[in-house]
Write a protein that holds these residues in place. Structure first.
Motif, PDB file in Angstrom:
ATOM      1  N   MET A  42       0.952  -1.477   0.031  1.00 51.93           N
ATOM      2  CA  MET A  42       0.227   0.049  -0.030  1.00 51.93           C
ATOM      3  C   MET A  42       0.777   1.288  -0.098  1.00 51.93           C
ATOM      4  O   MET A  42       1.862   1.348   0.685  1.00 51.93           O
ATOM      5  N   ASP A  43       0.317   2.436  -0.676  1.00 50.82           N
ATOM      6  CA  ASP A  43       1.215   3.622  -0.665  1.00 50.82           C
ATOM      7  C   ASP A  43       0.577   4.666   0.230  1.00 50.82           C
ATOM      8  O   ASP A  43       0.832   5.379  -0.007  1.00 50.82           O
ATOM      9  N   GLY A  44      -0.110   4.246   1.251  1.00 48.59           N
ATOM     10  CA  GLY A  44      -0.628   5.158   2.121  1.00 48.59           C
ATOM     11  C   GLY A  44      -1.757   6.109   1.747  1.00 48.59           C
ATOM     12  O   GLY A  44      -1.873   7.293   2.102  1.00 48.59           O
ATOM     13  N   GLY A  45      -2.523   5.819   0.559  1.00 50.43           N
ATOM     14  CA  GLY A  45      -3.389   6.611  -0.011  1.00 50.43           C
ATOM     15  C   GLY A  45      -2.727   7.771  -0.992  1.00 50.43           C
ATOM     16  O   GLY A  45      -3.637   8.364  -1.499  1.00 50.43           O
ATOM     17  N   ARG A  46      -1.678   7.585  -1.169  1.00 51.87           N
ATOM     18  CA  ARG A  46      -1.054   8.542  -2.176  1.00 51.87           C
ATOM     19  C   ARG A  46      -1.260   8.280  -3.718  1.00 51.87           C
ATOM     20  O   ARG A  46      -1.483   7.034  -4.021  1.00 51.87           O
ATOM     21  N   THR A  47      -1.422   9.181  -4.372  1.00 49.55           N
ATOM     22  CA  THR A  47      -1.688   8.944  -5.809  1.00 49.55           C
ATOM     23  C   THR A  47      -0.492   9.040  -6.739  1.00 49.55           C
ATOM     24  O   THR A  47       0.501   9.873  -6.433  1.00 49.55           O
ATOM     25  N   ASP A  48      -0.469   8.636  -7.862  1.00 49.44           N
ATOM     26  CA  ASP A  48       0.365   9.098  -8.988  1.00 49.44           C
ATOM     27  C   ASP A  48       0.395  10.368  -9.588  1.00 49.44           C
ATOM     28  O   ASP A  48      -0.810  10.838  -9.682  1.00 49.44           O
ATOM     29  N   PRO A  49       1.528  11.080  -9.659  1.00 50.03           N
ATOM     30  CA  PRO A  49       1.409  12.271 -10.340  1.00 50.03           C
ATOM     31  C   PRO A  49       0.827  12.224 -11.574  1.00 50.03           C
ATOM     32  O   PRO A  49       1.256  11.455 -12.588  1.00 50.03           O
ATOM     33  N   ASP A  50       0.016  13.538 -11.927  1.00 53.07           N
ATOM     34  CA  ASP A  50      -0.268  13.559 -13.452  1.00 53.07           C
ATOM     35  C   ASP A  50       0.607  14.428 -14.433  1.00 53.07           C
ATOM     36  O   ASP A  50       1.436  15.078 -13.661  1.00 53.07           O
ATOM     37  N   LEU A  51       0.367  14.153 -15.391  1.00 48.45           N
ATOM     38  CA  LEU A  51       1.191  14.954 -16.687  1.00 48.45           C
ATOM     39  C   LEU A  51       1.417  16.408 -16.144  1.00 48.45           C
ATOM     40  O   LEU A  51       2.287  17.197 -16.207  1.00 48.45           O
ATOM     41  N   ARG A  52       0.188  17.042 -15.833  1.00 53.04           N
ATOM     42  CA  ARG A  52       0.105  18.455 -15.514  1.00 53.04           C
ATOM     43  C   ARG A  52       0.893  18.761 -14.628  1.00 53.04           C
ATOM     44  O   ARG A  52       1.659  19.715 -14.473  1.00 53.04           O
ATOM     45  N   ARG A  53       0.613  17.978 -13.248  1.00 55.17           N
ATOM     46  CA  ARG A  53       1.931  18.412 -12.131  1.00 55.17           C
ATOM     47  C   ARG A  53       3.288  18.084 -12.610  1.00 55.17           C
ATOM     48  O   ARG A  53       4.145  18.947 -12.098  1.00 55.17           O
ATOM     49  N   LEU A  54       3.507  17.184 -13.373  1.00 53.91           N
ATOM     50  CA  LEU A  54       4.894  16.959 -13.778  1.00 53.91           C
ATOM     51  C   LEU A  54       5.415  18.128 -14.617  1.00 53.91           C
ATOM     52  O   LEU A  54       6.484  18.404 -14.522  1.00 53.91           O
ATOM     53  N   ARG A  55       4.465  18.592 -15.581  1.00 55.34           N
ATOM     54  CA  ARG A  55       5.019  19.820 -16.320  1.00 55.34           C
ATOM     55  C   ARG A  55       5.107  21.085 -15.311  1.00 55.34           C
ATOM     56  O   ARG A  55       6.125  21.829 -15.603  1.00 55.34           O
ATOM     57  N   SER A  56       4.355  21.181 -14.511  1.00 52.60           N
ATOM     58  CA  SER A  56       4.536  22.184 -13.597  1.00 52.60           C
ATOM     59  C   SER A  56       5.800  22.175 -12.703  1.00 52.60           C
ATOM     60  O   SER A  56       6.538  23.031 -12.536  1.00 52.60           O
ATOM     61  N   LEU A  78       2.094  17.849  -4.962  1.00 54.33           N
ATOM     62  CA  LEU A  78       2.915  16.738  -5.561  1.00 54.33           C
ATOM     63  C   LEU A  78       3.932  16.146  -4.625  1.00 54.33           C
ATOM     64  O   LEU A  78       3.902  14.848  -4.572  1.00 54.33           O
ATOM     65  N   GLU A  79       4.364  17.068  -3.596  1.00 58.51           N
ATOM     66  CA  GLU A  79       5.410  16.443  -2.794  1.00 58.51           C
ATOM     67  C   GLU A  79       4.606  15.661  -1.692  1.00 58.51           C
ATOM     68  O   GLU A  79       5.024  14.590  -1.180  1.00 58.51           O
ATOM     69  N   HIS A  80       3.308  16.036  -1.474  1.00 55.12           N
ATOM     70  CA  HIS A  80       2.522  15.266  -0.422  1.00 55.12           C
ATOM     71  C   HIS A  80       2.182  13.921  -1.064  1.00 55.12           C
ATOM     72  O   HIS A  80       2.223  12.882  -0.628  1.00 55.12           O
ATOM     73  N   ASP A  81       1.679  13.802  -2.383  1.00 54.38           N
ATOM     74  CA  ASP A  81       1.428  12.645  -2.994  1.00 54.38           C
ATOM     75  C   ASP A  81       2.739  11.665  -3.053  1.00 54.38           C
ATOM     76  O   ASP A  81       2.607  10.398  -2.756  1.00 54.38           O
ATOM     77  N   LEU A  82       4.006  12.285  -3.280  1.00 54.28           N
ATOM     78  CA  LEU A  82       5.145  11.609  -3.304  1.00 54.28           C
ATOM     79  C   LEU A  82       5.787  10.832  -2.196  1.00 54.28           C
ATOM     80  O   LEU A  82       6.643  10.303  -1.798  1.00 54.28           O
ATOM     81  N   GLY A  83       5.357  12.053  -0.858  1.00 48.30           N
ATOM     82  CA  GLY A  83       6.086  11.691   0.138  1.00 48.30           C
ATOM     83  C   GLY A  83       7.267  12.411   0.474  1.00 48.30           C
ATOM     84  O   GLY A  83       8.008  11.647   1.227  1.00 48.30           O
TER      85      GLY A  83
END
Length: 131
Positions: free
Chosen positions: A1-15, A46-51
């Protein structure tokens, strides 16, 4: 389990890439045509999602952390792969990159097709059985 974190989307990667390349939230926000607070929220999410922490920030500048440096490299690769995938599917949808080959059961087509596919892996081969 990833603790409820999600994968980053392309928009966030571009940002993220925009900020990482400029090391300035204001300049990146202007380049992306978004407000600085909205961009800051995207990066924080994004930082929160990645941890992980991607940037060290102070009132004047931002600097990449070691994790941020690695994520910049990976983000560039992911964005390039997404662009390439978009190009490939558009070409295929337009009928480009497809070789249609008619064959009869007795024809010795297997070896030439394997050789062609090895030389031209980007071309999709469609076989059409002829009677």
């Amino acid at each position: 389990m990833d603790g409820g974190r999600t994968d980053p989307d392309l928009r966030r990667l571009r940002s993220f890439v925009a900020v990482a390349e400029r090391l300035h939230f204001g300049q990146a926000a202007a380049a992306l045509h978004v407000t600085r607070p909205a961009l800051s929220r995207q990066i924080q999410q994004l930082e929160h999602d990645l941890g992980v922490t991607l940037f060290r920030r102070d009132s004047r500048e931002a600097a990449l952390t070691p994790a941020g440096e690695q994520f910049l490299q990976d983000s560039r690769n992911l964005l390039a792969a997404a662009r390439a995938a978009r190009t490939r599917v558009r070409r295929i949808a337009a009928g480009e990159g497809v070789l249609k080959v008619g064959f009869m059961l007795s024809s010795g087509i297997t070896a030439p097709l394997h050789a062609f596919s090895a030389r031209e892996p980007q071309v999709r081969v469609e076989l059409v059985r002829l009677r």
